[in-house]
Design a protein around this motif. Structure first.
Motif, PDB file in Angstrom:
ATOM      1  N   ARG A   1       1.721   6.551  29.561  1.00 31.98           N
ATOM      2  CA  ARG A   1       2.181   6.045  28.260  1.00 31.98           C
ATOM      3  C   ARG A   1       3.508   6.700  27.825  1.00 31.98           C
ATOM      4  O   ARG A   1       4.078   6.347  26.806  1.00 31.98           O
ATOM      5  N   CYS A   2       3.947   7.685  28.615  1.00 35.08           N
ATOM      6  CA  CYS A   2       5.261   8.323  28.391  1.00 35.08           C
ATOM      7  C   CYS A   2       5.938   8.418  29.757  1.00 35.08           C
ATOM      8  O   CYS A   2       6.026   9.513  30.342  1.00 35.08           O
ATOM      9  N   PRO A   3       6.396   7.324  30.316  1.00 34.05           N
ATOM     10  CA  PRO A   3       6.793   7.323  31.728  1.00 34.05           C
ATOM     11  C   PRO A   3       8.125   8.007  32.063  1.00 34.05           C
ATOM     12  O   PRO A   3       8.377   8.323  33.220  1.00 34.05           O
TER      13      PRO A   3
ATOM     14  N   SER B   1       6.196  11.857  17.507  1.00 35.16           N
ATOM     15  CA  SER B   1       5.685  12.228  18.834  1.00 35.16           C
ATOM     16  C   SER B   1       4.177  12.021  18.891  1.00 35.16           C
ATOM     17  O   SER B   1       3.599  11.980  19.968  1.00 35.16           O
ATOM     18  N   TYR B   2       3.536  11.938  17.716  1.00 31.56           N
ATOM     19  CA  TYR B   2       2.069  11.870  17.615  1.00 31.56           C
ATOM     20  C   TYR B   2       1.397  13.152  18.125  1.00 31.56           C
ATOM     21  O   TYR B   2       0.194  13.166  18.375  1.00 31.56           O
ATOM     22  N   GLY B   3       2.207  14.206  18.300  1.00 30.56           N
ATOM     23  CA  GLY B   3       1.605  15.495  18.685  1.00 30.56           C
ATOM     24  C   GLY B   3       0.688  15.994  17.578  1.00 30.56           C
ATOM     25  O   GLY B   3      -0.302  16.676  17.823  1.00 30.56           O
TER      26      GLY B   3
ATOM     27  N   GLY C   1      -6.052  12.407  22.553  1.00 31.89           N
ATOM     28  CA  GLY C   1      -6.009  12.660  23.991  1.00 31.89           C
ATOM     29  C   GLY C   1      -4.897  13.659  24.300  1.00 31.89           C
ATOM     30  O   GLY C   1      -4.274  14.216  23.385  1.00 31.89           O
ATOM     31  N   PRO C   2      -4.625  13.901  25.585  1.00 34.81           N
ATOM     32  CA  PRO C   2      -3.602  14.893  25.943  1.00 34.81           C
ATOM     33  C   PRO C   2      -2.256  14.569  25.300  1.00 34.81           C
ATOM     34  O   PRO C   2      -1.834  13.402  25.326  1.00 34.81           O
ATOM     35  N   VAL C   3      -1.599  15.570  24.747  1.00 36.22           N
ATOM     36  CA  VAL C   3      -0.349  15.302  24.005  1.00 36.22           C
ATOM     37  C   VAL C   3       0.722  14.692  24.900  1.00 36.22           C
ATOM     38  O   VAL C   3       1.561  13.918  24.446  1.00 36.22           O
ATOM     39  N   GLU C   4       0.676  15.035  26.191  1.00 38.39           N
ATOM     40  CA  GLU C   4       1.711  14.529  27.108  1.00 38.39           C
ATOM     41  C   GLU C   4       1.665  13.010  27.233  1.00 38.39           C
ATOM     42  O   GLU C   4       2.650  12.385  27.606  1.00 38.39           O
ATOM     43  N   ASN C   5       0.495  12.443  26.952  1.00 32.06           N
ATOM     44  CA  ASN C   5       0.334  11.012  27.162  1.00 32.06           C
ATOM     45  C   ASN C   5       0.215  10.232  25.848  1.00 32.06           C
ATOM     46  O   ASN C   5      -0.316   9.137  25.820  1.00 32.06           O
ATOM     47  N   ARG C   6       0.708  10.821  24.771  1.00 30.39           N
ATOM     48  CA  ARG C   6       0.704  10.095  23.494  1.00 30.39           C
ATOM     49  C   ARG C   6       2.059   9.399  23.349  1.00 30.39           C
ATOM     50  O   ARG C   6       3.096  10.067  23.300  1.00 30.39           O
ATOM     51  N   PRO C   7       2.056   8.086  23.274  1.00 29.84           N
ATOM     52  CA  PRO C   7       3.344   7.381  23.237  1.00 29.84           C
ATOM     53  C   PRO C   7       4.129   7.678  21.963  1.00 29.84           C
ATOM     54  O   PRO C   7       3.550   7.819  20.889  1.00 29.84           O
ATOM     55  N   THR C   8       5.409   7.801  22.105  1.00 35.76           N
ATOM     56  CA  THR C   8       6.279   8.055  20.956  1.00 35.76           C
ATOM     57  C   THR C   8       6.397   6.776  20.120  1.00 35.76           C
ATOM     58  O   THR C   8       6.455   5.681  20.665  1.00 35.76           O
TER      59      THR C   8
ATOM     60  N   ASN D   1      -1.138  23.709  20.544  1.00 38.07           N
ATOM     61  CA  ASN D   1      -0.509  22.499  20.002  1.00 38.07           C
ATOM     62  C   ASN D   1      -0.618  22.575  18.476  1.00 38.07           C
ATOM     63  O   ASN D   1      -1.152  21.699  17.825  1.00 38.07           O
ATOM     64  N   GLY D   2      -0.088  23.678  17.942  1.00 41.69           N
ATOM     65  CA  GLY D   2      -0.444  24.049  16.575  1.00 41.69           C
ATOM     66  C   GLY D   2       0.546  23.630  15.503  1.00 41.69           C
ATOM     67  O   GLY D   2       1.526  22.926  15.740  1.00 41.69           O
TER      68      GLY D   2
END
Ligand code: AHR
Length: 667
Positions: free
Chosen positions: A90-92, A283-285, A256-263, A214-215
């Motif tokens: 989702r963040c290619p 970023s949805y972080g 889900g994992p922050v790396e795969n959260r679409p911007t 991820n604070g």
């Protein structure tokens, strides 16, 4: 004290003798309506760089190269390729740093952060990156730099990272800052011969709120906790709706994992072209898991608001919205959210919550459907949501809305529709001028029902009130200043007195970056290393920390004290705090003269000492706290004598001009 303040003080003292005493009867014998535990909460929206660049601890902008311009926020130098077949579907996007082709040339990247990267002396920063070395092992150098410095070296901390293997792996190094610098940058040099691919480049303070990786930024999160809020509404606001439906806030993209959260593109990027931030994304972080966790940390009921299938109605015509036969995915989002928050760990969404580290339910009780919607497009869409939620989760309380206006035809229509649909609460919004909050005759003629008697006339049989967004916007001066905060305090006596019908209230907006705001006034302001709490913050905190458990009747000449004729600008309300066995009285004096007040404590005998908390002006109505003077205006503790008089105890006091004074009296 300067000359001006001395003059004001003398004038006030001189006028005191002329003031008649205002006798307020506080009936402590009979408890009124219970005060809801949800009272006086917070409303979070990612506006004014409140999430990325604000509460969310991430210091790198566009960490996954997913903005519409994938290198926005970055300065690439040398030979850098952008690719889109990365490890996170989702963040290619990712970058490859290639050998610059000459030993005196360089390849790398530099990130500008959010208005710079704020670091503090002696603190550590966690740099992480997903990387691989597709053509053999290599190395990068990671630096924090001060680009415009006169020092020999721009970098003030540096670490090397060996990148090994052709598979994607996560690497981590700590960077310890030797200085406090609000506008540092992150620079990465390729220092090996072989190329290195980089994805999800991240930098966080080690010292986050609750020390989570991820604070959240510690000082800002702590400021929220210090309000002791009863409820926390998130994630917006207009961002729930989006400028277009596909840029609405979609909670499933935020977990889900922050790396795969679409911007996502932030709806506030281009709302005002006179305050334009082309790099405002989400970023949805800081996503729904983190919001629920924050609610738990600060003891507030979570109140998520979801899309009703309408893109922002201000910005769109009817064809921009989901049509009636397209609503199911939106309804599913609501049902699935309840499962995510509360469901068992073997349910689909409950499992995700558990996988993210929280097997226990978050105990969500409320859901808002639609932000600030109005008229038939809203009412017709809301119906199937209500039916589906009631059928599957009958205990969840549903919050509808009366739209963007605090009165008028559309507002009335909204309330009627919410009654018909049996919403549990109605979310009202009012950003209004001073006169509205004071309820002056002119404001009543113009607006209708306003001021501190607003809720006294509400229908007691319908849905409850959620004052979900409000703030006093000074006419001609739409920014934070003391005067408007004081009028908010005056108005809030109405919320307190009407606890039977007003069940939630949240000031708005909450956060603003001094270099990135679109909307003001706001409750908490900050730059990259500092913050301050506005006077409105302290008003909210004084109410939230002294909300008591039950309303007490407080009358002056048998009338509520609400700035009415003959009341000399006084507003007041009272509650009993069963847990502390204390009577709490709030008095707001909006007049320019001190007012002598007698609190007749009916049902109490004997003398004692009350504690007081006073918020008072510092000489100018336009004064406010600032980054350089964050504590210019703060509530000050004091005491007041309670005397034993014939029939009952009495507290006599002079309530200073333009002040908010709160009394706590042991019963
Ligand atoms: O608080 C700012 C905005 O005001 C919110 O996004 C919206 O709900 C209202 O119009």
């Amino acid at each position: 004290m300067n000359l001006k303040s001395v003059a004001i003080a003398l004038a006030l003292t001189a006028s005191l003798s002329a003031q008649a005493q205002h006798v307020m009867d506080v009936n402590t014998k009979k408890l009124g309506a219970p005060v809801q535990s949800t009272m006086y909460g917070l409303f979070f929206e990612d506006i004014n760089f409140a999430a990325d660049g604000g509460l969310y601890g991430e210091l790198v902008k566009n960490r996954s190269f997913e903005f519409n311009q994938p290198l926005m926020g970055w300065r690439a130098f040398g030979r850098v390729d952008l690719k889109d077949d990365g490890p996170f579907e989702r963040c290619p996007h990712y970058v490859v740093l290639n050998d610059p082709g000459h030993r005196e040339r360089r390849t790398g990247l530099q990130n500008e952060g959010f208005f710079g990267i704020g670091v503090e002396k002696g603190k550590e920063y966690r740099f992480t990156v997903w990387a691989k070395a597709p053509k053999g092992d290599s190395q990068i150098r990671v630096q924090l730099i001060q680009e415009n410095s006169m020092e020999e070296h721009q970098e003030f901390v540096q670490q090397k990272v060996d990148v090994k293997g052709t598979e994607w792996k996560k690497y981590e190094v700590m960077l310890k800052s030797d200085r406090t610098e609000p506008k540092a940058q992150l620079r990465i040099f390729l220092s090996g011969k072989n190329p290195v691919a980089l994805e999800h480049v991240s930098l966080f303070p080690k010292d986050t709120y609750k020390n989570r990786e991820n604070g959240l930024r510690r000082d800002l999160a702590q400021a929220l906790a210090d309000v002791h809020p009863g409820v926390f509404r998130f994630p917006g606001g207009c961002i729930v709706e989006g400028t277009t439906l596909d840029t609405r806030y979609q909670w499933k993209n935020s977990v889900g994992p922050v790396e795969n959260r679409p911007t996502n593109r932030n709806r506030w990027e281009d709302t005002f072209d006179y305050r334009y931030y082309s790099d405002y994304y989400q970023s949805y972080g800081l996503g729904f898991f983190e919001f629920f966790q924050l609610c738990e940390d600060i003891g507030a009921e979570p109140l998520p608001v979801l899309s009703v299938g309408l893109a922002c109605q201000f910005q769109n015509g009817l064809d921009a919205h989901a049509q009636m036969d397209e609503l199911q995915p939106f309804i599913d989002d609501c049902l699935d959210l309840v499962e995510f928050a509360n469901g068992p760990v073997d349910s689909k969404w409950g499992k995700l919550r558990a996988d993210m580290g929280h097997p226990e339910p978050f105990n969500m009780k409320y859901i808002g459907i639609g932000n600030e919607q109005w008229d038939d497009p809203y009412f017709t869409r809301l119906k199937p949501f209500v039916e589906a939620i009631r059928a599957k989760y009958p205990d969840i309380k549903i919050i509808g809305t009366s739209g963007p206006d605090s009165e008028g035809k559309m507002f009335d229509k909204g309330w009627e529709a919410m009654k018909v649909q049996k919403a549990d609460l109605v979310d009202e919004h009012f950003y209004r001028p001073e006169a509205w909050f004071l309820g002056t005759p002119e404001a009543k003629a113009k607006y209708g029902n306003c001021g501190a008697l607003r809720y006294d006339s509400y229908d007691r049989k319908g849905p409850k009130v959620f004052a979900g967004e409000y703030a006093c916007h000074g006419a001609g001066k739409k920014w934070n200043h003391y005067e408007t905060s004081l009028y908010e305090a005056a108005f809030m006596t109405s919320l307190e007195r009407n606890a039977d019908i007003v069940h939630m209230a949240t000031y708005a907006p909450l956060f603003a970056h001094v270099e990135g705001w679109q909307w003001r006034p706001d409750m908490i302001w900050y730059d990259n290393t500092r913050m301050f709490k506005s006077v409105s913050y302290y008003v909210q905190q004084m109410y939230a920390m002294n909300k008591g458990t039950h309303v007490l009747s407080l009358l002056m000449d048998k009338k509520p004290v609400a700035g009415q004729e003959g009341q000399d600008g006084l507003f007041a309300s009272s509650v009993f705090d069963k847990d502390a066995n204390e009577v709490v009285v709030k008095v707001i004096n909006t007049s320019k003269q001190a007012q002598p007040v007698a609190l007749n404590l009916l049902g109490m005998k004997g003398e004692s000492q009350a504690t007081t908390l006073t918020l008072s002006w510092s000489g100018s109505m336009d004064d406010e706290n600032t980054l350089d003077n964050p504590e210019k205006i703060t509530p000050k503790a004091g005491t007041a004598k309670v005397s034993a008089e014939k029939k009952n105890s009495v507290l006599n006091d002079q309530v200073p001009a333009m002040s908010f004074r709160l009394y706590r009296i042991k019963k």
